[in-house]
Design a protein around this motif. Structure first.
Motif, short mmCIF file in Angstrom:
data_model
loop_
_atom_site.label_atom_id
_atom_site.label_comp_id
_atom_site.label_asym_id
_atom_site.label_seq_id
_atom_site.Cartn_x
_atom_site.Cartn_y
_atom_site.Cartn_z
N PHE A 41 1.30 -1.39 0.10
CA PHE A 41 -0.05 -0.17 -0.10
C PHE A 41 0.57 0.94 0.15
O PHE A 41 0.68 1.78 -1.30
N ALA A 42 2.19 1.42 0.65
CA ALA A 42 2.87 2.45 1.10
C ALA A 42 3.82 2.55 -0.66
O ALA A 42 3.74 3.89 -1.04
N ALA A 43 4.03 1.41 -1.54
CA ALA A 43 4.56 1.74 -2.15
C ALA A 43 3.73 1.93 -3.04
O ALA A 43 3.53 3.01 -4.15
N TRP A 44 2.24 1.92 -3.46
CA TRP A 44 1.47 2.15 -4.82
C TRP A 44 0.95 3.83 -3.74
O TRP A 44 1.06 4.24 -5.25
N ILE A 45 1.30 4.08 -3.21
CA ILE A 45 0.47 5.62 -2.65
C ILE A 45 1.57 6.22 -2.80
O ILE A 45 1.45 7.74 -3.85
N PHE A 46 3.14 5.71 -2.51
CA PHE A 46 3.97 6.91 -3.01
C PHE A 46 4.38 6.73 -4.90
O PHE A 46 4.35 8.28 -5.29
N LEU A 75 1.76 1.85 8.15
CA LEU A 75 2.99 1.27 8.31
C LEU A 75 3.63 1.34 10.24
O LEU A 75 3.38 0.21 10.95
N ALA A 76 3.01 2.25 11.33
CA ALA A 76 2.66 2.21 12.45
C ALA A 76 1.51 0.69 12.79
O ALA A 76 2.18 0.81 13.64
#
Length: 269
Positions: A192-197, A257-258
Motif C-alpha cells: 500500500f505504501a509503495a502504491w501511494i508513493f 505502517l505504524a
C-alpha cells in the motif's frame, strides 16, 4: 561517529529545523491566499472567501484535468507496483551475475535529471508513434515510478523470512500461490505504501508530462500553463487541495505502517 558530540547533534537539529521552516513557510502563505476575497493574489488576504474553490470546481477544464491526472496516476501507479514489485522480488531473492548492475539500471530514473528523462521519453515515443497519446503518457509515468516501488518493496521483501516461502513450497504450493496467499498478506502495508508513493509521484509529475502529453491536460501541467499565461488566484486553491490530499495520503501510509509494526512486535513477543 556522526551525531556523537553535543555540538554535532545541535548542528544537525538546527539544520533539520531550518529545512522544515524553509519547506513550511510557502505553505503558510499559499493556503491563506486560497481563501482570499481579493480579485488578485494578495497577502495577507483582505477577507475570507471560497470564490476560488468555486471557480475551480465550476470550471470544466479544471475538472477534466483532475480526471486525467487521477486516471493516469491510478493506472500508472498500479503498473509501477506490478513491475516494480516483481523486479524487487527478483533482485532480492535472485543470485544471478550482474544483479547490482540491473538494480542500478532500474534506479536510473531517480538519478537522471527529470529534464533528461523527459527528452528521452519524447524521442522514444516520437519514434514509436505514441507521442501525445494516452498510452505513451501511461507508459512514461509507469517507468518513472518503478524505482520508488522497488525501494519500498525491496526493503519489505528483504525483511520477509525466506524460510516461510520455502515451507510453502515444500508443502506443494506454487510460486504464484505462495506470493498471493503467503507473501502479499504479510507485505500488504508495504504494498500500500509503495502504491501511494507511486500514485503521488505520478499525480504531481509536470516536466515529463509537459513534454509528451500533447493535448492531454493534467492538473500540474495546467497549473504550469496558467502561471505562464496569467497569475490566476485559482491556482492557490488547487495547490491547497493538492497539499491536503498529499498530507492525507502520507498520514494514511504512516498510520498503516505504524500499526503493522506494532502488530509484528506483538506477534514476536
Amino acid at each position: 561517529m556522526i551525531g556523537g558530540s553535543p555540538w554535532t547533534r545541535r548542528l544537525l537539529a538546527a539544520a533539520g529545523i531550518f529545512g522544515l521552516v524553509f519547506l513550511t513557510v510557502p505553505l503558510l502563505i499559499v493556503i491563506p491566499m486560497s481563501f482570499s476575497s481579493a480579485k488578485a493574489l494578495t497577502f495577507p488576504p483582505p477577507g475570507f472567501s471560497l470564490r476560488w474553490y468555486e471557480t475551480f470546481f465550476g470550471d470544466p477544464r479544471w475538472m477534466e484535468a483532475m480526471w486525467t491526472s487521477t486516471f493516469v496516476a491510478v493506472v500508472s501507479s498500479l503498473g509501477s507496483l506490478l513491475l516494480g514489485g516483481l523486479a524487487a522480488y527478483g533482485l532480492r531473492r535472485g543470485t544471478f551475475r550482474g544483479r547490482d548492475w540491473a538494480e542500478g539500471d532500474f534506479m536510473a530514473p531517480l538519478i537522471v535529471p527529470t529534464i533528461i528523462s523527459a527528452i528521452a521519453f519524447y524521442l522514444a515515443l516520437a519514434k514509436t508513434g505514441l507521442l501525445g497519446s494516452m498510452t505513451g503518457l501511461l507508459l512514461a509515468h509507469t517507468v518513472l515510478h518503478i524505482p520508488v516501488v522497488m525501494m519500498v518493496m525491496g526493503v519489505a521483501i528483504r525483511a520477509f523470512d525466506l524460510r516461510i516461502e520455502q515451507v510453502a513450497w515444500s508443502l506443494g504450493a506454487s510460486w504464484w500461490y505462495t506470493v498471493r496467499k503467503v507473501m502479499l498478506p504479510n507485505l500488504a502495508p508495504s504494498v500500500f505504501a509503495a502504491w501511494i508513493f507511486a500514485f503521488i509521484g505520478s499525480f504531481d509529475e509536470v516536466i515529463v508530462t509537459s513534454f509528451i502529453a500533447g493535448r492531454y491536460e493534467t492538473v500540474p501541467k495546467k497549473m504550469f500553463t496558467e502561471l505562464i499565461l496569467e497569475v490566476n488566484p485559482t491556482i492557490t486553491a488547487v495547490a491547497t487541495l493538492l497539499i491536503a490530499f498529499t498530507v492525507l495520503l502520507l498520514a494514511a501510509v504512516a498510520l498503516i505502517l505504524a500499526r503493522s509494526g506494532k502488530l509484528r512486535q506483538t506477534m514476536a513477543s
